[in-house]
Design a protein around this motif. Structure first.
Motif, PDB file in Angstrom:
ATOM      1  N   GLU A 122      48.922  37.358  14.479  1.00 32.84           N
ATOM      2  CA  GLU A 122      47.476  37.643  14.837  1.00 32.84           C
ATOM      3  C   GLU A 122      46.784  36.739  13.915  1.00 32.84           C
ATOM      4  OE1 GLU A 122      46.818  41.765  14.572  1.00 32.84           O
ATOM      5  OE2 GLU A 122      47.792  42.177  16.544  1.00 32.84           O
ATOM      6  N   THR A 123      46.954  36.518  12.591  1.00 30.59           N
ATOM      7  CA  THR A 123      46.320  35.611  11.687  1.00 30.59           C
ATOM      8  C   THR A 123      46.641  34.266  11.608  1.00 30.59           C
ATOM      9  OG1 THR A 123      47.812  36.334   9.750  1.00 30.59           O
ATOM     10  CG2 THR A 123      46.034  37.819  10.228  1.00 30.59           C
ATOM     11  N   GLY A 124      47.990  34.049  12.068  1.00 32.73           N
ATOM     12  CA  GLY A 124      48.470  32.797  11.775  1.00 32.73           C
ATOM     13  C   GLY A 124      48.910  32.501  10.309  1.00 32.73           C
ATOM     14  N   GLU A 125      48.945  33.219   9.659  1.00 28.62           N
ATOM     15  CA  GLU A 125      49.340  33.079   8.318  1.00 28.62           C
ATOM     16  C   GLU A 125      50.911  33.212   7.994  1.00 28.62           C
ATOM     17  OE1 GLU A 125      47.455  35.854   5.482  1.00 28.62           O
ATOM     18  OE2 GLU A 125      45.633  35.140   6.220  1.00 28.62           O
ATOM     19  N   THR A 126      51.623  32.522   7.292  1.00 24.10           N
ATOM     20  CA  THR A 126      53.019  32.509   7.289  1.00 24.10           C
ATOM     21  C   THR A 126      53.384  34.005   6.162  1.00 24.10           C
ATOM     22  OG1 THR A 126      53.145  30.208   6.938  1.00 24.10           O
ATOM     23  CG2 THR A 126      54.837  31.234   6.218  1.00 24.10           C
ATOM     24  N   ILE A 127      54.254  34.480   6.815  1.00 24.17           N
ATOM     25  CA  ILE A 127      54.606  35.866   6.086  1.00 24.17           C
ATOM     26  C   ILE A 127      55.730  35.064   4.882  1.00 24.17           C
ATOM     27  CG2 ILE A 127      56.294  38.015   6.090  1.00 24.17           C
ATOM     28  CD1 ILE A 127      55.369  37.728   9.215  1.00 24.17           C
ATOM     29  N   PRO A 128      55.161  35.508   3.467  1.00 26.03           N
ATOM     30  CA  PRO A 128      55.923  34.829   2.401  1.00 26.03           C
ATOM     31  C   PRO A 128      57.526  35.479   2.322  1.00 26.03           C
ATOM     32  CG  PRO A 128      54.058  36.066   1.620  1.00 26.03           C
ATOM     33  CD  PRO A 128      54.106  36.394   3.130  1.00 26.03           C
ATOM     34  N   ALA A 129      58.175  34.426   1.887  1.00 24.70           N
ATOM     35  CA  ALA A 129      59.942  34.652   1.991  1.00 24.70           C
ATOM     36  C   ALA A 129      60.016  35.809   1.055  1.00 24.70           C
ATOM     37  CB  ALA A 129      60.547  33.360   1.313  1.00 24.70           C
TER      38      ALA A 129
END
Lengths: 167, 111
Positions: free
Chosen positions: B41-48
Motif C-alpha cells: 500500500e505505501t510502497g515503503e520497504t519493510i526493514p530487515a
C-alpha cells in the motif's frame, strides 16, 4: 450485464492484483543487485549474479564434486514460504577428516546464500534440516567443504507452487 | 512484539550410549523479515529483521555454528546433530540483526 462479463472483470482484477504483487517482489530483488530497470531484470535474470563466482568467493575456488551431499526434499514445493530443506552429507566426522561447513544457495535469490552451517567433529554427523523461502522456481545448491578444503555438492531444480516472496 | 522469542530446544529423551549421535530440534518465533519486501500500500520497504546466527554449545565447545540470511522461513525450525560424549546441556543461542539474543537448552543423558 451478464454473469459472464462480471466474472471476466473479476478475473481481470484478480490477475492485475497478482501482477502487481509479482512486480513488487521483482523490483525489490532487482534494486538490490543494481539492475537498472525492471524490464532488464525480467529479460536476463541469470546475469544478475554469477553463482559460481559467489561460491568460489565464499568457499574457495576448488572444483565441486557432485556426490556425498543429498537434498532430501520433493522437487515441487507446495508453499514457497516454507520449503523443507533437509540436507545430509555422507562423510566421516573424524578429528582429522570431517565436514567443516555446509552452505545452501538459491540461484534466483537476489542474495543467493541462504544459510551456512559450520561443524566440528563433535557434531557427529553433518546433517541439518530447516525451512527456506522461495519466491519462484530455482536451482538450489548445497555445498559441503571438508576440513582439508575439498568441496562436495548437490544441485536440485525446485519448482514452487505458491511463491514465498510475501512471507 | 508478541510473536518473537519463545525458543525451544529438544533432544533425545532416552539416555544415549557414549559416541551415539543425538538429533537436536530447535524452534523460535521470529518474523525473519528479509528487508527486500515492500508494503504493497505505501510502497515503503519493510526493514530487515532476521536471525543472523545460531550456535550450539555442548561440553564446553561450539559444535554447530550457523549464519542465516533473510531467506530463512519465518518462525525458523532448525535441527542438527551432536555426538553424545557425556551428560550435559546442549545450549543454543540465536542472535538477530537488531542485537536481540535468545538462549535455550536441552539436556543430553549418556549412560
Amino acid at each position: 450485464m451478464s454473469i459472464h462479463s462480471e466474472s471476466t472483470l473479476t478475473r481481470r482484477r484478480f490477475l492485475g492484483a497478482m501482477g502487481a504483487t509479482g512486480a513488487v517482489c521483482m523490483a525489490a530483488g532487482a534494486g538490490l543487485v543494481g539492475m537498472p530497470t525492471l524490464a532488464q531484470a525480467a529479460d536476463a535474470p541469470a546475469a544478475a549474479v554469477n553463482i559460481d563466482e559467489i561460491i568460489a568467493k565464499d568457499l574457495g575456488a576448488g572444483k565441486v564434486t557432485l556426490e556425498k551431499v543429498k537434498i532430501d526434499t520433493p522437487p515441487k514445493a507446495e508453499n514457497g514460504a516454507l520449503v523443507r530443506m533437509p540436507i545430509s552429507v555422507d562423510h566421516p566426522m573424524d578429528a582429522d577428516n570431517y565436514i567443516a561447513s555446509l552452505t545452501i544457495y538459491v540461484d534466483e535469490n537476489p542474495k543467493p546464500m541462504v544459510a551456512m552451517f559450520e561443524f566440528s567433529p563433535a557434531s557427529g554427523k553433518a546433517e541439518v534440516e530447516m525451512r527456506i523461502k522461495m519466491a519462484k522456481a530455482s536451482q538450489v545448491r548445497a555445498i559441503a567443504k571438508t576440513n582439508k578444503g575439498a568441496l562436495y555438492g548437490a544441485i536440485m531444480k525446485l519448482e514452487v507452487a505458491e511463491g514465498g516472496c510475501a512471507g | 512484539m508478541a510473536d518473537i522469542g519463545e525458543p525451544k530446544v529438544r533432544g533425545p529423551e532416552k539416555p544415549l550410549k557414549k559416541g551415539e549421535v543425538a538429533l537436536i530440534k530447535t524452534l523460535i518465533k521470529h518474523p525473519m523479515e528479509s528487508g527486500l519486501r515492500k508494503n504493497t500500500e505505501t510502497g515503503e520497504t519493510i526493514p530487515a529483521h532476521y536471525i543472523e546466527t545460531v550456535s550450539a554449545e555442548y561440553g564446553g565447545a561450539t559444535v554447530v555454528k550457523t549464519q542465516w540470511s533473510g531467506a530463512v522461513s519465518k518462525n525458523p525450525f532448525f535441527s542438527f546433530y551432536v555426538k553424545a560424549d557425556k551428560s550435559g546441556p546442549v545450549t543454543v543461542t540465536w542472535k538477530d540483526n537488531k542485537g536481540q539474543e535468545w538462549k535455550e537448552k536441552a539436556e543430553i543423558k549418556v549412560e
